[in-house]
Design an enzyme around this catalytic site. Structure first.
Site, PDB file in Angstrom:
ATOM      1  N   ARG A 189       0.856  -0.969   0.460  1.00  0.00           N
ATOM      2  CA  ARG A 189       0.329   0.071   0.130  1.00  0.00           C
ATOM      3  C   ARG A 189       0.718   0.909   0.471  1.00  0.00           C
ATOM      4  O   ARG A 189       2.480   1.220   0.384  1.00  0.00           O
ATOM      5  CB  ARG A 189      -1.048  -0.328   1.439  1.00  0.00           C
ATOM      6  CG  ARG A 189      -0.260  -0.161   2.171  1.00  0.00           C
ATOM      7  CD  ARG A 189      -1.548   0.401   3.842  1.00  0.00           C
ATOM      8  NE  ARG A 189      -0.873   2.026   3.545  1.00  0.00           N
ATOM      9  CZ  ARG A 189      -0.224   2.240   3.679  1.00  0.00           C
ATOM     10  NH1 ARG A 189       1.130   1.656   3.780  1.00  0.00           N
ATOM     11  NH2 ARG A 189       0.519   3.547   3.489  1.00  0.00           N
ATOM     12  N   GLY A 190       0.062   2.495   0.204  1.00  0.00           N
ATOM     13  CA  GLY A 190       1.266   3.729  -0.547  1.00  0.00           C
ATOM     14  C   GLY A 190       1.042   3.986  -2.076  1.00  0.00           C
ATOM     15  O   GLY A 190       2.100   3.076  -2.763  1.00  0.00           O
ATOM     16  N   GLY A 230       3.281   5.257  -3.948  1.00  0.00           N
ATOM     17  CA  GLY A 230       4.637   5.300  -4.683  1.00  0.00           C
ATOM     18  C   GLY A 230       4.581   3.992  -4.097  1.00  0.00           C
ATOM     19  O   GLY A 230       5.287   3.311  -5.769  1.00  0.00           O
ATOM     20  N   CYS A 271      -1.871   9.390   7.871  1.00  0.00           N
ATOM     21  CA  CYS A 271      -1.811   7.941   7.212  1.00  0.00           C
ATOM     22  C   CYS A 271      -0.583   7.561   7.599  1.00  0.00           C
ATOM     23  O   CYS A 271       0.874   8.352   8.661  1.00  0.00           O
ATOM     24  CB  CYS A 271      -2.381   8.404   5.906  1.00  0.00           C
ATOM     25  SG  CYS A 271      -2.603   6.416   5.056  1.00  0.00           S
ATOM     26  N   ASP A 311      -1.935  10.877  -3.623  1.00  0.00           N
ATOM     27  CA  ASP A 311      -2.339   9.127  -3.865  1.00  0.00           C
ATOM     28  C   ASP A 311      -2.709  10.346  -5.320  1.00  0.00           C
ATOM     29  O   ASP A 311      -1.581   9.703  -6.596  1.00  0.00           O
ATOM     30  CB  ASP A 311      -3.455   8.953  -3.746  1.00  0.00           C
ATOM     31  CG  ASP A 311      -3.166   7.779  -3.226  1.00  0.00           C
ATOM     32  OD1 ASP A 311      -3.447   7.911  -1.733  1.00  0.00           O
ATOM     33  OD2 ASP A 311      -2.878   6.724  -2.488  1.00  0.00           O
ATOM     34  N   ASN A 348      -5.587  12.517  -1.353  1.00  0.00           N
ATOM     35  CA  ASN A 348      -4.869  11.654   0.222  1.00  0.00           C
ATOM     36  C   ASN A 348      -5.668  11.259   1.305  1.00  0.00           C
ATOM     37  O   ASN A 348      -6.990  10.966   0.500  1.00  0.00           O
ATOM     38  CB  ASN A 348      -3.945  12.748   0.157  1.00  0.00           C
ATOM     39  CG  ASN A 348      -3.278  12.277   0.985  1.00  0.00           C
ATOM     40  OD1 ASN A 348      -2.242  10.998   0.691  1.00  0.00           O
ATOM     41  ND2 ASN A 348      -2.704  12.102   2.629  1.00  0.00           N
ATOM     42  N   LYS A 349      -5.622  10.395   1.608  1.00  0.00           N
ATOM     43  CA  LYS A 349      -5.996   9.793   2.721  1.00  0.00           C
ATOM     44  C   LYS A 349      -7.301   9.813   3.324  1.00  0.00           C
ATOM     45  O   LYS A 349      -7.253  11.391   3.580  1.00  0.00           O
ATOM     46  CB  LYS A 349      -4.844   8.800   3.373  1.00  0.00           C
ATOM     47  CG  LYS A 349      -5.766   8.048   4.324  1.00  0.00           C
ATOM     48  CD  LYS A 349      -6.680   7.149   4.741  1.00  0.00           C
ATOM     49  CE  LYS A 349      -5.867   6.143   3.602  1.00  0.00           C
ATOM     50  NZ  LYS A 349      -6.781   4.814   2.851  1.00  0.00           N
ATOM     51  N   LYS A 408       2.385  11.492  -9.473  1.00  0.00           N
ATOM     52  CA  LYS A 408       1.615  11.744  -8.373  1.00  0.00           C
ATOM     53  C   LYS A 408       0.554  12.563  -9.314  1.00  0.00           C
ATOM     54  O   LYS A 408      -1.163  13.716  -8.239  1.00  0.00           O
ATOM     55  CB  LYS A 408       1.504  11.923  -6.924  1.00  0.00           C
ATOM     56  CG  LYS A 408       2.664  11.329  -6.104  1.00  0.00           C
ATOM     57  CD  LYS A 408       2.047   9.896  -5.854  1.00  0.00           C
ATOM     58  CE  LYS A 408       2.976   9.117  -4.863  1.00  0.00           C
ATOM     59  NZ  LYS A 408       3.688   9.485  -3.301  1.00  0.00           N
TER      60      LYS A 408
HETATM   61  C1  RUB Z   1      -1.743   5.984   1.554  1.00  0.00           C
HETATM   62  C2  RUB Z   1      -1.754   7.230   1.436  1.00  0.00           C
HETATM   63  C3  RUB Z   1      -0.830   7.851   1.342  1.00  0.00           C
HETATM   64  C4  RUB Z   1      -0.756   8.116   0.368  1.00  0.00           C
HETATM   65  C5  RUB Z   1       0.454   8.876   0.317  1.00  0.00           C
HETATM   66  O1  RUB Z   1      -3.339   5.016   1.319  1.00  0.00           O
HETATM   67  O2  RUB Z   1      -2.932   7.691   1.332  1.00  0.00           O
HETATM   68  O3  RUB Z   1      -0.647   8.858   1.583  1.00  0.00           O
HETATM   69  O4  RUB Z   1      -0.699   6.526  -0.984  1.00  0.00           O
HETATM   70  O5  RUB Z   1       1.767   7.645   0.243  1.00  0.00           O
HETATM   71  P1  RUB Z   1      -3.514   3.609   1.576  1.00  0.00           P
HETATM   72  P2  RUB Z   1       3.815   7.570  -0.639  1.00  0.00           P
HETATM   73  O6  RUB Z   1      -2.562   3.112   3.161  1.00  0.00           O
HETATM   74  O7  RUB Z   1      -4.735   3.372   1.012  1.00  0.00           O
HETATM   75  O8  RUB Z   1      -2.822   3.306   0.229  1.00  0.00           O
HETATM   76  O9  RUB Z   1       4.178   8.902   0.037  1.00  0.00           O
HETATM   77  O10 RUB Z   1       3.835   6.531   0.302  1.00  0.00           O
HETATM   78  O11 RUB Z   1       3.101   7.214  -1.382  1.00  0.00           O
END
Ligand code: RUB
Length: 307
Positions: free
Chosen positions: A18-19, A21, A125, A194, A204-205, A230
């Protein structure tokens, strides 16, 4: 479908990976394996990659990072021979992953400049980009504290809090509804993204937009840390960002609340007027420059690939 594509897709859907990136890099790696293992002709290769693309993209509909990573590779397979297409796909996937890791480092450097010594940072998050800035500020010797939200229903805030505590950064975990209460103790908010739309809205979350509102009210700078992949090219051609809504069971067992409708949107949109700056690997920009970034990064490809 290639087993690696299936496996990665399932892990993304179930949020084992998840996340924004991380899912982008995992998808790039899966497409690479799919391309390298392909046996057949060029037409079949394209079909095979298209099937993998459609499947992977369907697993998490909000994060444009997933789509951008896959298109980054597919765009580079527009060549004449199968062998060349396979090589190009593998090279492009490696390049995407490398660039994405380098972007995180840059964002850390630029973002840390905006985190003053002695400050309290609030985050939401679990964002690698936001963490990169916070950890870089800490590595620079700045004495900082962090307030991290729990982030219901998945509690990604626990991951954030654990990472920070392990690095020796004082961290306080709060429930999401305590954000406004604690905002008076905060000097700067740092969150990830996201997707960023062409009008500068940050997706975002869920809960991010409430945090932005509370920061705005308290005159606390609200910073978004986001790699340029993004940014969403398709918002330029009028498409709206789809907000993923997941199973209510992630919140509570519906059988415990008969007759009650439960909804679980997992992202929200923060309008650009509540965002002080977006920290990208290309520099710190106003959210109102989103269109420029999209044009620069994806301009020539928009009509052809993101239609
Ligand atoms: C994760 C989330 C993060 C972004 C950015 O949501 O909202 O803030 O994805 O993350 P989930 P990053 O847990 O539902 O995937 O900076 O790591 O790309």
């Amino acid at each position: 479908m290639h087993p690696k594509v299936k496996e990665v897709g399932e892990k993304i859907r179930s949020m084992e990976i998840r996340g924004a990136g991380r899912i982008a890099r995992a998808a790039a790696e899966a497409i690479k394996m799919c391309a390298l293992d392909y046996q057949g002709d060029l037409e079949g290769f394209r079909e095979c990659l298209k099937e993998a693309k459609n499947y992977l993209i369907s697993t998490r509909p909000t994060a444009v990072s997933l789509k951008n990573a896959i298109y980054y590779i597919l765009m580079r397979t527009d060549v004449r021979s199968l062998e060349e297409a396979k090589r190009s796909a593998a090279r492009a996937a490696d390049e995407f992953i490398r660039n994405s890791e380098m972007a995180l480092e840059r964002i850390g450097k630029y973002g840390a400049e905006r985190i003053p010594d002695g400050s309290t940072v609030m985050t939401h998050c679990n964002s690698s980009a936001a963490l990169s800035a916070i950890l870089t500020a800490h590595d620079q010797g700045k004495k900082i504290e962090v307030i991290a939200t729990e982030t219901r229903p998945w509690r990604q805030g626990y991951i954030t809090a654990k990472v920070l505590a392990k690095e020796g950064i004082p961290v306080t975990l709060i429930v999401d509804s305590a954000v406004r209460h604690f905002m008076k103790e905060v000097d700067v908010v740092a969150v990830g993204a996201d997707t960023i739309a062409s009008n500068g809205a940050v997706i975002n979350k869920i809960g991010t937009s409430q945090m932005a509102l509370a920061a705005h009210e308290a005159r606390v700078p609200f910073l978004v840390m986001a790699e340029t992949y993004k940014f969403s090219p398709e918002t330029v051609i009028g498409k709206l960002v789809v907000i993923e809504e997941r199973s209510p069971k992630e919140i509570v067992d519906p059988e415990e609340l008969p007759g009650v409708r439960i909804r679980n949107p997992v992202f929200d949109a923060t309008p650009p007027e509540y965002v002080d700056a977006i920290v990208t690997e290309k520099g710190v920009i106003s959210p109102y420059l989103a269109y420029e970034i999209i044009k620069e990064e994806f301009g020539a490809w928009i009509e052809r690939w993101w239609k």
